[in-house]
Motif scaffolding. Structure first.
Motif, PDB file in Angstrom:
ATOM      1  N   TYR A 129       0.822  -1.215   0.000  1.00  0.00           N
ATOM      2  CA  TYR A 129       0.000   0.000   0.000  1.00  0.00           C
ATOM      3  C   TYR A 129       0.854   1.263   0.000  1.00  0.00           C
ATOM      4  O   TYR A 129       1.954   1.294   0.554  1.00  0.00           O
ATOM      5  CB  TYR A 129      -0.929  -0.003   1.209  1.00  0.00           C
ATOM      6  CG  TYR A 129      -1.937  -1.132   1.189  1.00  0.00           C
ATOM      7  CD1 TYR A 129      -2.883  -1.223   0.178  1.00  0.00           C
ATOM      8  CD2 TYR A 129      -1.937  -2.120   2.172  1.00  0.00           C
ATOM      9  CE1 TYR A 129      -3.808  -2.266   0.146  1.00  0.00           C
ATOM     10  CE2 TYR A 129      -2.855  -3.162   2.155  1.00  0.00           C
ATOM     11  CZ  TYR A 129      -3.783  -3.227   1.143  1.00  0.00           C
ATOM     12  OH  TYR A 129      -4.693  -4.258   1.108  1.00  0.00           O
ATOM     13  N   HIS A 132       0.121   7.290   1.868  1.00  0.00           N
ATOM     14  CA  HIS A 132      -1.070   7.977   2.368  1.00  0.00           C
ATOM     15  C   HIS A 132      -2.329   7.293   1.846  1.00  0.00           C
ATOM     16  O   HIS A 132      -3.156   7.899   1.166  1.00  0.00           O
ATOM     17  CB  HIS A 132      -1.024   9.454   1.976  1.00  0.00           C
ATOM     18  CG  HIS A 132       0.102  10.200   2.626  1.00  0.00           C
ATOM     19  ND1 HIS A 132       0.047  10.621   3.941  1.00  0.00           N
ATOM     20  CD2 HIS A 132       1.321  10.556   2.174  1.00  0.00           C
ATOM     21  CE1 HIS A 132       1.186  11.229   4.261  1.00  0.00           C
ATOM     22  NE2 HIS A 132       1.975  11.202   3.199  1.00  0.00           N
ATOM     23  N   CYS A 133      -2.466   6.026   2.189  1.00  0.00           N
ATOM     24  CA  CYS A 133      -3.637   5.258   1.780  1.00  0.00           C
ATOM     25  C   CYS A 133      -4.794   5.542   2.738  1.00  0.00           C
ATOM     26  O   CYS A 133      -4.623   6.134   3.801  1.00  0.00           O
ATOM     27  CB  CYS A 133      -3.320   3.767   1.765  1.00  0.00           C
ATOM     28  SG  CYS A 133      -2.580   3.158   3.293  1.00  0.00           S
ATOM     29  N   THR A 134      -5.961   5.107   2.346  1.00  0.00           N
ATOM     30  CA  THR A 134      -7.110   5.173   3.233  1.00  0.00           C
ATOM     31  C   THR A 134      -6.853   4.288   4.450  1.00  0.00           C
ATOM     32  O   THR A 134      -6.286   3.216   4.331  1.00  0.00           O
ATOM     33  CB  THR A 134      -8.370   4.664   2.502  1.00  0.00           C
ATOM     34  OG1 THR A 134      -8.571   5.434   1.320  1.00  0.00           O
ATOM     35  CG2 THR A 134      -9.601   4.765   3.395  1.00  0.00           C
ATOM     36  N   VAL A 135      -7.242   4.751   5.632  1.00  0.00           N
ATOM     37  CA  VAL A 135      -7.093   3.948   6.853  1.00  0.00           C
ATOM     38  C   VAL A 135      -8.442   3.872   7.554  1.00  0.00           C
ATOM     39  O   VAL A 135      -9.025   4.913   7.836  1.00  0.00           O
ATOM     40  CB  VAL A 135      -6.036   4.539   7.801  1.00  0.00           C
ATOM     41  CG1 VAL A 135      -5.924   3.698   9.072  1.00  0.00           C
ATOM     42  CG2 VAL A 135      -4.671   4.623   7.115  1.00  0.00           C
ATOM     43  N   THR A 137      -7.346   0.400   5.547  1.00  0.00           N
ATOM     44  CA  THR A 137      -7.058   0.267   4.124  1.00  0.00           C
ATOM     45  C   THR A 137      -7.777  -0.921   3.502  1.00  0.00           C
ATOM     46  O   THR A 137      -7.570  -2.061   3.921  1.00  0.00           O
ATOM     47  CB  THR A 137      -5.546   0.102   3.906  1.00  0.00           C
ATOM     48  OG1 THR A 137      -4.844   1.104   4.650  1.00  0.00           O
ATOM     49  CG2 THR A 137      -5.202   0.222   2.426  1.00  0.00           C
ATOM     50  N   GLU A 141      -6.921  -0.981  -2.779  1.00  0.00           N
ATOM     51  CA  GLU A 141      -5.895   0.063  -2.910  1.00  0.00           C
ATOM     52  C   GLU A 141      -4.492  -0.528  -3.057  1.00  0.00           C
ATOM     53  O   GLU A 141      -3.502   0.201  -3.007  1.00  0.00           O
ATOM     54  CB  GLU A 141      -5.941   1.009  -1.710  1.00  0.00           C
ATOM     55  CG  GLU A 141      -7.187   1.874  -1.671  1.00  0.00           C
ATOM     56  CD  GLU A 141      -7.125   2.998  -0.639  1.00  0.00           C
ATOM     57  OE1 GLU A 141      -6.004   3.318  -0.171  1.00  0.00           O
ATOM     58  OE2 GLU A 141      -8.190   3.540  -0.302  1.00  0.00           O
ATOM     59  N   GLN A 285       5.181   4.786   6.862  1.00  0.00           N
ATOM     60  CA  GLN A 285       3.839   5.306   6.677  1.00  0.00           C
ATOM     61  C   GLN A 285       3.323   5.941   7.965  1.00  0.00           C
ATOM     62  O   GLN A 285       3.576   5.436   9.055  1.00  0.00           O
ATOM     63  CB  GLN A 285       2.889   4.178   6.263  1.00  0.00           C
ATOM     64  CG  GLN A 285       3.120   3.649   4.864  1.00  0.00           C
ATOM     65  CD  GLN A 285       2.239   2.442   4.576  1.00  0.00           C
ATOM     66  OE1 GLN A 285       2.708   1.321   4.609  1.00  0.00           O
ATOM     67  NE2 GLN A 285       0.965   2.673   4.296  1.00  0.00           N
ATOM     68  N   ARG A 287       0.287   5.994   9.103  1.00  0.00           N
ATOM     69  CA  ARG A 287      -0.576   4.982   9.731  1.00  0.00           C
ATOM     70  C   ARG A 287      -0.584   3.739   8.846  1.00  0.00           C
ATOM     71  O   ARG A 287      -0.537   3.850   7.622  1.00  0.00           O
ATOM     72  CB  ARG A 287      -2.009   5.498   9.879  1.00  0.00           C
ATOM     73  CG  ARG A 287      -2.197   6.608  10.866  1.00  0.00           C
ATOM     74  CD  ARG A 287      -3.669   7.031  10.884  1.00  0.00           C
ATOM     75  NE  ARG A 287      -4.542   6.002  11.450  1.00  0.00           N
ATOM     76  CZ  ARG A 287      -5.883   6.042  11.362  1.00  0.00           C
ATOM     77  NH1 ARG A 287      -6.477   7.035  10.721  1.00  0.00           N
ATOM     78  NH2 ARG A 287      -6.600   5.068  11.901  1.00  0.00           N
ATOM     79  N   ASP A 291      -8.389  -2.712   6.574  1.00  0.00           N
ATOM     80  CA  ASP A 291      -9.806  -3.038   6.665  1.00  0.00           C
ATOM     81  C   ASP A 291      -9.895  -4.568   6.613  1.00  0.00           C
ATOM     82  O   ASP A 291      -9.553  -5.179   5.601  1.00  0.00           O
ATOM     83  CB  ASP A 291     -10.551  -2.409   5.486  1.00  0.00           C
ATOM     84  CG  ASP A 291     -12.041  -2.671   5.534  1.00  0.00           C
ATOM     85  OD1 ASP A 291     -12.463  -3.630   6.207  1.00  0.00           O
ATOM     86  OD2 ASP A 291     -12.795  -1.929   4.876  1.00  0.00           O
TER      87      ASP A 291
END
Length: 326
Positions: A129, A132-135, A137, A141, A285, A287, A291
Motif C-alpha cells: 500500500y 497515504h492510503c485510506t485507513v 485500508t 488500494e 507510513q 498509519r 480493513d
C-alpha cells in the motif's frame, strides 16, 4: 476428517519466524509437511525434536530446478520465503529488496503448476500500500500509487508476485490465494539490531537496558500488529477457505502509536527507560492499519491475542531465550 489431515503441504520460508510456527500448526493439524530451505539446522533450532516429522528439502528456490523438485507430490504450497528487514535496512537497500524477493517468488508458481499442485497461497504484505492510503485500508488500494519509500523495493516485489499469481490463475487450473498480512510479531522473531522489525527491536533495547531508547520519527506513526499464532491461523484459513486470486488483509483492528507501543513494552518488562526521538530518520507510513472485514466475511478470521498479551508472551520468550543462549 479435517481439511489438513494427510494434506501434502510444502512451505517455502518454513525455517523462518512465521514459517516455523506454521510448521508447528500444520503438524498439529495432521498435515504431511515438507519445508524447502538452505539449512535444516535453522528449523531444528526453532522446533526441536519435531523436525523428525518434517520432510526437509535442502535447496535454494531461486534455482528454478529446485522450485520444481520441491513441489513434487505436493497438493498445497504456502509461499512465505522472503528477505525481510526493518525500515532502515529497507530504505538503504531498495534494489536488493526488490531483486532478492522477486528471485524468491518468481519460480515457485511455475514449479507448482508443473507438478499439478492443487492450491497455492501467495503471502504478500501490507507493504504493497502507498504511504497515504485510506485507513483502515481496503484491499482494492493495493496497486494505487507507489509503496511507501521505506518499503519501496519490498512492496514492489510483493505487487509483482501478486500480478504473477493473477496471471497464473487465469492461465492454469491451480487454485491460488493471496493474503496481505500486517505486522507480525512473537516468539522466534528476528531480534538482530540490523534487520529486526519494530517490536523485537524495541523489546531487545528495553530488556538489554538501553537508555534512552532512540525512536525513528516522532513516535506518532501508528501500526496494527498481529501475534504470530493469529498470523498463522490467517494463512491456514486463506489456503483452506479462499483459494481465489483476490487479496485478503490479515490483521487486527488494535492500532497503536509507536510511542504507546514503547510505553507498553517498558511497562510489561518493568523497566525505567526514557524515549528519545530522531526526526531525521525515516518513520515509514504515518498509519498502517487494514480493513479486515473481508477476512471476517470470507475466512471467518478473527484474531485471538490482544497486543498486551502478545507482548508479554514475546518478552517472556526473549528473556528465556537470552538465558539459554548465555
Amino acid at each position: 476428517m479435517s481439511f489438513w489431515d494427510g494434506r501434502k503441504t510444502l512451505i517455502t520460508g518454513g525455517s523462518g519466524f512465521i514459517g516455523s510456527h506454521l510448521v508447528d500448526h500444520l503438524l498439529d493439524a495432521g498435515a504431511d509437511v515438507r519445508v524447502v530451505g538452505r539449512n535444516r539446522d535453522n528449523l531444528e533450532k526453532k522446533i526441536g525434536d519435531r523436525i523428525s516429522g518434517v520432510d526437509f528439502y535442502t535447496g535454494d528456490i531461486r534455482d528454478p530446478d529446485v522450485a520444481v523438485a520441491c513441489c513434487k507430490d505436493r497438493d498445497s504450497v504456502f509461499h512465505l520465503a522472503a528477505q525481510v528487514a526493518g525500515a532502515g535496512w529497507n530504505s538503504a537497500h531498495p534494489g536488493t529488496m526488490l531483486t532478492q524477493n522477486l528471485a524468491c517468488g518468481i519460480h515457485m508458481l511455475d514449479g507448482a503448476v508443473k507438478n499439478n499442485v492443487e492450491r497455492f497461497l501467495c503471502v504478500s504484505s501490507a507493504c504493497v500500500y502507498q504511504s497515504h492510503c485510506t485507513v483502515p485500508t481496503p484491499e482494492d488500494e493495493g496497486f494505487v500509487g507507489e509503496p511507501d519509500q521505506s518499503n519501496f523495493g519490498y512492496g514492489w516485489s510483493k505487487r509483482t508476485l501478486e500480478a504473477q499469481a493473477r496471471g497464473y490463475a487465469q492461465e492454469f487450473p491451480m487454485k491460488i490465494g493471496i493474503v496481505r498480512p500486517y505486522n507480525g510479531y512473537g516468539p522466534r522473531d528476528d531480534f538482530e539490531p540490523e534487520t529486526s522489525h519494530a517490536i523485537p527491536a524495541l523489546i531487545r533495547k528495553v530488556v538489554e537496558g538501553m537508555n534512552p531508547i532512540e525512536v525513528w520519527g516522532d513516535g506518532s506513526q501508528a501500526r496494527s500488529f498481529i501475534y504470530v499464532s493469529d498470523f498463522v491461523k490467517g494463512l491456514m484459513l486463506g489456503l483452506e477457505k479462499y483459494p481465489k486470486c483476490e487479496p485478503v488483509n490479515i490483521g487486527t483492528d488494535e492500532e497503536v502509536t509507536i510511542t504507546k507501543l514503547i510505553e507498553n513494552i517498558i511497562r510489561i518488562a518493568n523497566r525505567n527507560v526514557l524515549i528519545k526521538y530522531d526526526t531525521t530518520r525515516p518513520m515509514g507510513q504515518p498509519r498502517r492499519n487494514g480493513d479486515f472485514q473481508k477476512a471476517h466475511r470470507v475466512l471467518g478470521f478473527k484474531p485471538d491475542v490482544p497486543l498486551d498479551e502478545g507482548l508479554k508472551r514475546t518478552i517472556d520468550w526473549y528473556l528465556n531465550y537470552r538465558e539459554l543462549s548465555a
